[in-house]
Scaffold this active site. Structure first.
Site, PDB file in Angstrom:
ATOM      1  N   GLY A 171      -3.208   4.877   6.958  1.00  0.00           N
ATOM      2  CA  GLY A 171      -1.877   5.000   7.550  1.00  0.00           C
ATOM      3  C   GLY A 171      -0.785   4.596   6.581  1.00  0.00           C
ATOM      4  O   GLY A 171       0.277   5.221   6.514  1.00  0.00           O
ATOM      5  N   ASP A 172      -1.048   3.548   5.800  1.00  0.00           N
ATOM      6  CA  ASP A 172      -0.069   3.105   4.803  1.00  0.00           C
ATOM      7  C   ASP A 172       0.153   4.171   3.736  1.00  0.00           C
ATOM      8  O   ASP A 172       1.279   4.418   3.304  1.00  0.00           O
ATOM      9  CB  ASP A 172      -0.543   1.817   4.125  1.00  0.00           C
ATOM     10  CG  ASP A 172      -0.741   0.670   5.100  1.00  0.00           C
ATOM     11  OD1 ASP A 172      -0.115   0.704   6.181  1.00  0.00           O
ATOM     12  OD2 ASP A 172      -1.516  -0.251   4.786  1.00  0.00           O
ATOM     13  N   SER A 173      -0.941   4.787   3.291  1.00  0.00           N
ATOM     14  CA  SER A 173      -0.811   5.814   2.258  1.00  0.00           C
ATOM     15  C   SER A 173      -0.071   7.035   2.803  1.00  0.00           C
ATOM     16  O   SER A 173       0.701   7.681   2.076  1.00  0.00           O
ATOM     17  CB  SER A 173      -2.185   6.214   1.712  1.00  0.00           C
ATOM     18  OG  SER A 173      -3.014   6.730   2.733  1.00  0.00           O
ATOM     19  N   ASN A 194       0.828  -1.211   0.000  1.00  0.00           N
ATOM     20  CA  ASN A 194       0.000   0.000   0.000  1.00  0.00           C
ATOM     21  C   ASN A 194       0.862   1.260   0.000  1.00  0.00           C
ATOM     22  O   ASN A 194       0.578   2.231  -0.709  1.00  0.00           O
ATOM     23  CB  ASN A 194      -0.919   0.012   1.221  1.00  0.00           C
ATOM     24  CG  ASN A 194      -2.049  -0.986   1.108  1.00  0.00           C
ATOM     25  OD1 ASN A 194      -2.371  -1.478   0.030  1.00  0.00           O
ATOM     26  ND2 ASN A 194      -2.658  -1.299   2.240  1.00  0.00           N
ATOM     27  N   SER A 195       1.905   1.249   0.817  1.00  0.00           N
ATOM     28  CA  SER A 195       2.758   2.431   0.934  1.00  0.00           C
ATOM     29  C   SER A 195       3.543   2.684  -0.349  1.00  0.00           C
ATOM     30  O   SER A 195       3.660   3.832  -0.804  1.00  0.00           O
ATOM     31  CB  SER A 195       3.726   2.274   2.111  1.00  0.00           C
ATOM     32  OG  SER A 195       3.018   2.207   3.337  1.00  0.00           O
TER      33      SER A 195
END
Length: 355
Positions: free
Chosen positions: A303-305, A73-74
């Site tokens: 949070g990942d983004s 995701n990040s």
């Protein structure tokens, strides 16, 4: 072709290669939950039942299939804000349709996928099933994601990406099944003066695997987390404080092996703010970008983004203020939709919201 001075694939991600299933057929989902006896137990260890449930919900025509996994995701978010060919993900998937979906979507997002495909395990799946009470029922089977091995990582075809990367982001969740890989990566980062970034993962992970985090923490260059995770870390460390500013500062000032880089701790606080601290004692709070209540759809992957946005600017030498803002923008976009999808981010950034 990669060389020692190549700027391609400068950011490497290592984590669980998962796909998220979002299911909204409330009546049918609740029938399946009853059929497989998955409630009222909060955690069910019968993987035959869990897999039966996951297989059935994956076949619903309205089930949304979206790549998941913290590192994936990040990196997908980071690549949106980086030059082409900046990111590469290493992980393990099954030789199945879910694995094909992961590879296709990540490649479409510009992330290079260096997956190992195996026959004996399916691609890891997490399901987010919306119930009639508007709560989510979540079940998962990490499957092939848990089977990645050090021998494969050290193969010339994979290790060249580790050697080439200048920034490495490792998902905290792999501390459980793939700690041997984590060790290899953080030692490589230290010996080669690279930036090693990771996250606290979850409250449960902090509570259960704090002893492993204590072994890794001297290698942290950047540590991300949310407020609940940071407070759990403080409690497990006997810091005797619930002041999140003090906790963030303590995270940044934990003992560190390398003096080549000043450690940073970045803690998100949902709808309130983000707190930044560094090893030198700097601490600062950043308010989030406001969002109307009816625009907030789903917080999965927010949070990942944020991490992806932050790293994208950090890699490009931008200020911490710019890193935080990029993280907030990506997170603000992600929470307006179901799942971690970046398809329309460019038009959103330029047209939808006035920052």
């Amino acid at each position: 072709m990669l060389t020692e001075t190549s700027n391609d694939y400068i950011l490497l991600g290592i984590g669980n290669s998962l796909i998220d299933l979002f299911v909204y057929n409330n009546e049918e989902v609740e029938k399946l939950i009853k059929k497989y006896g998955l409630l009222p137990k909060p955690i069910d260890k019968d993987f035959n039942k869990i897999n039966g449930f996951l297989n059935e919900v994956s076949k619903y025509p309205d089930t949304l299939k979206v790549p998941g996994g913290t590192a994936q995701n990040s990196l997908r978010g980071a690549q949106r804000l980086l030059p082409p060919n900046s990111t590469v993900i290493i992980g393990c998937i099954g030789k199945d349709e879910m694995g094909k979906i992961l590879r296709r979507v990540l490649n479409n997002d510009g992330v290079r996928t260096e997956y190992t495909e195996i026959d004996d395990y399916p691609t890891g799946v997490s399901s987010f099933s919306k119930l009639s009470n508007n709560n989510y029922f979540v079940r998962n089977n990490k499957g092939a994601a848990t089977q990645y091995n050090l021998e494969d990582l050290k193969s010339p075809s994979k290790w060249k990406f580790v050697e080439n990367a200048k920034y490495i982001y490792v998902c905290g969740f792999i501390l459980k099944e793939n700690f041997h890989i984590v060790k290899e990566i953080y030692k490589h980062a230290l010996e080669n003066n690279k930036i090693y970034a990771t996250n606290l993962g979850s409250v449960k992970l902090v509570t259960k695997y704090k002893y492993r985090m204590d072994e890794i923490s001297p290698y942290w260059d950047i540590i991300f987390g949310n407020e609940s995770e940071a407070l759990a870390f403080a409690e497990m460390s006997n810091w005797n404080t619930t002041d999140i500013f003090e906790v963030t500062k303590k995270l940044a000032q934990l003992p560190k092996h390398s003096s080549n880089f000043v450690r940073m701790a970045v803690i998100t606080r949902d709808v309130r703010s983000t707190i930044y601290a560094d090893q030198n004692g700097t601490i600062k709070e950043y308010p989030i970008i406001p969002i109307a209540e009816n625009d907030l759809i789903d917080a999965t992957g927010a949070g990942d983004s944020f991490v992806g946005g932050f790293l994208s600017q950090f890699i490009q030498g931008k200020s911490i203020d710019e890193c935080i803002m990029a993280g907030h923008k990506l997170a603000n976009y992600i929470i307006r939709q179901v799942g971690t999808q970046y398809d329309s981010y460019d038009s959103f950034e330029h047209n939808e919201v006035n920052y």
